[in-house]
Design an enzyme around this catalytic site. Structure first.
Site, short mmCIF file in Angstrom:
data_model
loop_
_atom_site.label_atom_id
_atom_site.label_comp_id
_atom_site.label_asym_id
_atom_site.label_seq_id
_atom_site.Cartn_x
_atom_site.Cartn_y
_atom_site.Cartn_z
N ARG A 1 -33.20 54.86 -1.21
CA ARG A 1 -33.35 55.97 -2.16
C ARG A 1 -32.93 55.61 -3.58
NH1 ARG A 1 -33.33 61.84 -0.70
NH2 ARG A 1 -34.09 61.93 1.43
N CYS B 1 -53.07 58.33 -17.25
CA CYS B 1 -54.49 57.99 -17.03
C CYS B 1 -55.34 58.57 -18.15
CB CYS B 1 -54.95 58.50 -15.68
SG CYS B 1 -54.64 60.25 -15.39
N ILE C 1 -50.77 56.41 -6.69
CA ILE C 1 -50.87 55.25 -7.60
C ILE C 1 -50.26 54.01 -6.96
CG2 ILE C 1 -50.23 54.33 -9.88
CD1 ILE C 1 -52.48 56.51 -9.90
#
EC number: 1.2.1.12
Length: 337
Positions: free
Chosen positions: A82, A154, A14
């Site tokens: 991170r 989605c 994505i």
């Protein structure tokens, strides 16, 4: 209004496609990407070559240095940090951050981006506590004081606009949804350990795998009228992109299948143009690769048992359609400020 400046955290499926959408948008500028697990040269390669969506051909992509990509002539800052609270988004000018790691999906974790100077965060996944918005359904409920939002899933983006049209026109009493869903990155290429979901650990490319999905229940969050009226499940199938929703509903107001088709067609040409599509051709899943709409109703695939009980079928490119909605939601938020 100047260009909307965005950053992306997590350069996976994505993240990379949101970057592609942003780079093809005149009103959006990608200024930064953070991913601690890939080097800048590998990031370039992954962005440029895509098995499903093809090679990037819209502008040159080059490495200026280990911390900067050049997309055309435009620099994009690259971080490899991170901890989200350490990413200096403000330094790069990123105001809206797309949180697409799949890890920081609740409000508290996503809020870490605000510490680095981001003004708003859009989580590209369902969230247990961040407000969920689905373009075409409830984005008008967004107010400028909300800093962290979820673009839902989605599947919810496919299901909710369709459910809204049916409910607005005919009233949904109750319904069940099945999504026949393409493989995603969390699945296994061959049988492997998956202690929380035993079936999910089986080889993705060789099985039809029943799975749970919160997509139907999430519709109740974006359309409160339907809360408790819809639930559903998923079959993961061996295709790499494009999924299809089967929504079977009982409706209050008796209607022929033709009347239902007509209501959806009208929505697809009106207020929900670009969100809902309508097709009468004999299409199959690959015909929808690269379709930017959330939910493409397949008029020929649906069927009615009677005037109150109907099965509706809608396709969606679960990668590209969804990535377009992430940018659309950011546009809407920027307009609301």
């Amino acid at each position: 209004m100047g260009k909307i400046k965005i950053g992306i955290n997590g350069f996976g499926r994505i993240g990379r496609l949101v970057a592609r959408v942003a780079l093809q948008s005149e009103d959006v500028e990608l200024v930064a990407v953070n991913d601690p697990f890939i080097t800048t040269d590998y990031m370039t390669y992954m962005f440029k070559y895509d098995t499903v969506h093809g090679q990037w051909k819209h502008s040159d992509i080059k490495i200026k240095d280990s911390k900067t990509l050049l997309l055309g002539e435009k620099p994009v800052t690259v971080f490899g940090i991170r901890n989200p609270d350490e990413i200096p988004w403000a330094e790069a000018g990123a105001e809206y951050v797309v949180e697409s790691t799949g890890v920081f999906t609740d409000k508290e974790k996503a809020a870490a981006h605000l510490k680095g100077g981001a003004k708003k965060v859009v989580i590209s996944a369902p969230s247990k506590d961040a407000p969920m918005f689905v373009c075409g359904v409830n984005e008008d409920k967004y107010t400028s004081d909300i800093d962290i939002v979820s673009n839902a899933s989605c599947t919810t983006n496919c299901l909710a606009p369709l459910a809204k049209v049916i409910h607005d026109n005919f009233g949904i009493i109750e319904g069940l949804m099945t999504t026949v869903h393409a493989i995603t990155a969390t699945q296994k290429t061959v049988d492997g350990p998956s202690s929380k979901d035993w079936r999910g650990g089986r080889a993705a490319s060789f099985n039809i795998i029943p799975s749970s999905t919160g997509a139907a229940k999430a519709v109740g969050k974006v359309l409160p009228d339907l809360n408790g009226k819809l639930t559903g499940m998923s079959f993961r199938v061996p295709t790499v992109d494009v999924s299809v929703v089967d929504l079977t509903v009982r409706i209050e107001k008796a209607a022929s299948y033709d009347a239902i088709k007509s209501a959806i067609k009208s929505a697809s040409e009106g207020k929900l143009k670009g969100i809902i599509g309508y097709v009468e051709e004999d299409l199959v899943s690959t015909d929808f690769v690269g379709d930017s709409r959330s939910s493409i109703f397949d008029a020929k695939a649906g069927i009615a048992l009677n005037d109150n009980f109907v099965k509706l079928v809608a396709w969606y490119d679960n990668e590209w359609g969804y990535s377009n909605r992430v940018i659309d939601l950011i546009r809407h938020m920027a307009k609301t400020q």
